[in-house]
Every structure is written in C-alpha cells, then in structure tokens.
Design an enzyme around this catalytic site. Structure first.
Site, PDB file in Angstrom:
ATOM      1  N   GLY A   1      27.046  12.710  10.048  1.00  0.00           N
ATOM      2  CA  GLY A   1      27.452  12.335   8.831  1.00  0.00           C
ATOM      3  C   GLY A   1      27.899  12.976   8.280  1.00  0.00           C
TER       4      GLY A   1
ATOM      5  CB  SER B   1      22.160   8.600   1.507  1.00  0.00           C
ATOM      6  OG  SER B   1      22.585   9.880   2.774  1.00  0.00           O
TER       7      SER B   1
ATOM      8  CE1 TYR C   1      18.532  20.532   1.917  1.00  0.00           C
ATOM      9  CE2 TYR C   1      20.712  20.242   2.555  1.00  0.00           C
ATOM     10  CZ  TYR C   1      19.981  19.432   1.750  1.00  0.00           C
ATOM     11  OH  TYR C   1      18.897  17.864   2.149  1.00  0.00           O
TER      12      TYR C   1
ATOM     13  CB  SER D   1      20.328  13.518  -5.689  1.00  0.00           C
ATOM     14  OG  SER D   1      20.727  13.628  -4.204  1.00  0.00           O
TER      15      SER D   1
ATOM     16  CE  LYS E   1      26.222   9.833   3.094  1.00  0.00           C
ATOM     17  NZ  LYS E   1      26.496  10.702   3.895  1.00  0.00           N
TER      18      LYS E   1
ATOM     19  N   GLY F   1      30.039  19.706  15.700  1.00  0.00           N
ATOM     20  CA  GLY F   1      28.636  17.942  15.239  1.00  0.00           C
ATOM     21  C   GLY F   1      30.274  16.944  14.844  1.00  0.00           C
TER      22      GLY F   1
END
Ligand code: NAD
Length: 308
Positions: free
Chosen positions: A156, A89, A256, A44, A93, A153
């Site tokens: 999160g 995160s 990813y 990030s 959360k 799923g």
C-alpha cells in the site's frame, strides 16, 4: 464487520480551547472524514483539524469506523451530507473504486484510492501517498527527476511511491520484493509503469542479496517501503552493512514509528547525507489531500511541530 461504535460521548481533554467556541463548528462547518477499520490509532484528525484551526477555515475532520460492508452506505453519505470529501484507508482503498465517479491517473495506475473529493455530488478518487513521499523529499531539495531508484516493497505504501516517482520523471525504478503475497503486485506495478510512463521499471527478488546490493550501489535513491523496521520487525533492516550505501545517495524509510529506524542507523554509519523517516511522507500526503479539499497549503512546519 466493524464493532458497533460506542456512541456515548467520552470525556476528553480539548487543548487550546479555553472559552466558548465561536466561529468554529457552527452551521456552516464543512466536514471531511476518514473511512477505515481499524481507525482509532490514526493521527490524521490531529493533523487536519489543527490545519483548519491555524488557517481559520471552517472545516472539521472526523473518523468513521467503516469496513467493506458499511462502505457503500458511507460513500452515499458523502453525497447526502454534502461532505467535502474523505480519506479512505484499509480495508477500503481498492474496494471504494466502483462507488466513485472518476479517478486521477495515479489512482488508476495504483488501482487504489486514499482521498475522495466531492464536487457537487461527483466523487473523484485520488492517491496522495506517493505525492506525500515526493513532496517530503522536495521540501529538502531532493528530486526524483532523472534518478535511479531502488525500492523495497510493493504494498500500500510502495505502490503509490513507485507510480508517482515514475510519473514525476524518475529514470529507472528497480522494485525488490519477497516472493510473498505482494509479489504479484510488484510484477503488476512494473508492467503498469513501463506501459504508462517513460520510466524503466524492473522487478527483482529481494531474496537475491547480490542483486539487491548491486542495485543499491547503482542508485541515487534507496527507499524501504516494506513493513521491516516497524513493530513487530522494529529491530530489523533489509540493509545491515553500511558499505552497501554511498554518501551522496538518498536513503528513505517510510516507517515513522519509531522515528529513527535500524535502516537509518546503518545509513548514518555509512555517512549518507540525506536520510529520511516516514513522518514527512505522512504529513505531506495529508497536505496533498488538504489542498485538494480546500485549495490551500497545509501549514506543514506547524503540523510537524505538533506531531513530533
Ligand atoms: P503492506 O502490507 O501493504 O505491504 C507490506 C510490504 O512489506 C510488502 O511489499 C511485503 O512484501 C513487505 N514485507 C513484509 N514483511 C517483510 C519482510 N520480513 N521482509 C521484507 N519485506 C517484507 O503494508 P504498507 O501499508 O505498504 O506498509 C509498508 C510500510 O510503509 C510500513 O512500514 C508502514 O509503516 C509504512 N507506511 C508509511 C506511510 C507514511 O505515510 N509514512 C503510509 C503507509 C505505510
């Protein structure tokens, strides 16, 4: 409890800065952060700091190693330091919610927050992960409006995808999950979507392969938002047989790393035309947060080049 942060300044290779830093990191710099634990793996800061620099915005994005114990003080600090906001995160959360003043609709439905915006001391919680998934599809001309979605799923990543797709006009969402610790969340997601939106949601056992296969065959979009496909399940996929897919559908993996998952290979064999990994979702959830903090669009094509 988080490890004590090593606050000695380490040597680092700052790319792209060859002279004195002027007009950046000065007395006017506005700070946004990420509060999570563990945190050192995150991409990030690369994303947001490059976006600030590219747009010439006097902002900085820093990571703070914050666990549940340090969270109340960290949220206070957003107000005290007049930070513009923060990402949150795991493990924060859900835990962050009682410390915020307001929640957007998506966060209310997800019972989770990944982005905080500070408006003169009033802290609002948002959830941008689902919007990130949606924006990544939209960027390539795909939309969820009126679509039937099979979603694997209920964690999160999957929860905000389901909630956002339902709020954005998906016709039907069929949620498949194992009978594990996320099954209750799958049931809750379906109840919330059916109560709050016009989308028809249903919950299914991932162990029932015939039901799963039939649902994918009837769907416009298949999204895998489980941990399958990433380390340590890197060599696995929930769909092994290409005949389960049809060419005109969308197949989306939220993973990813690696950039090309086993699921994507299977979809490719099936001749599926629209196949996506999770990098677009990752960048676009950041872009949605960036927009909330700055009012500006993140230059996502430029950021994608840096991340690839
Ligand atoms: P999580 O722990 O909250 O949820 C994990 C989910 O995977 C649950 O639904 C669980 O039931 C399911 N699962 C676990 N093992 C399984 C197995 N062997 N077979 C079938 N289902 C299984 O995790 P999360 O944060 O929701 O992450 C899930 C995935 O989403 C990961 O692959 C992660 O890389 C990806 N993710 C992507 C982004 C992005 O921006 N692209 C962001 C967050 C997470």
């Amino acid at each position: 409890m988080a490890d004590e942060r090593n606050n000695e300044i380490e040597e680092t290779k700052i790319q792209g800065v060859s002279g004195p830093i002027t007009g950046w990191l000065d007395g006017h710099t506005i700070l946004v952060g990420l509060m999570a634990y563990p945190i050192r793996h995150t991409m990030s800061p690369t994303m947001h700091n490059n976006a600030f620099a590219k747009l010439g915005l006097n902002g900085a994005y820093l990571c703070f190693e914050i666990d549940n114990e340090k969270l109340p003080g960290a949220i206070d600090a957003i107000r005290t330091l007049d930070m513009r906001g923060s990402n949150v995160s795991m493990p924060n959360k859900k835990k962050v919610i009682p410390y915020l003043d307001k929640l957007d609709k998506t966060s209310q439905m997800c019972d989770a927050v990944n982005t905080i915006v500070n408006e003169h001391g009033v802290l609002t919680g948002y959830t941008t992960d689902g919007m990130g998934w949606l924006r990544a599809l939209k960027k390539d001309g795909q939309d969820v409006k009126g679509k039937v979605i099979t979603l694997a799923g209920a964690g999160g990543a999957a929860t905000p995808i389901a909630v956002t797709a339902s709020l954005e006009g998906a016709k039907e969402i069929r949620i498949f999950n194992l009978d594990d610790d996320k099954w209750a969340q799958a049931v809750k997601n379906v109840e919330t979507i059916n109560k709050e939106t016009d989308c028809v949601a249903s919950v299914h056992h991932l162990e029932d392969k015939e039901d799963f296969k039939k649902s994918i065959a009837e769907s416009d979009i298949y999204c895998d938002a489980t941990s399958v496909g990433m380390n340590p399940l890197q060599d696995q996929t929930l769909v092994e047989d290409p005949s389960w897919f049809h060419e005109d559908m969308v197949v989306s993996d939220t993973v990813y790393a690696p950039r090309k998952t086993k699921l994507m290979e299977v979809a490719e064999k099936a001749g599926v035309k629209h196949i996506y990994n999770g990098i677009g979702m990752m960048i676009e959830q950041g872009a949605a947060a960036f927009k909330l903090w700055t009012g500006k669009e993140m230059p996502t094509d430029y950021i994608q080049e840096i991340m690839d």
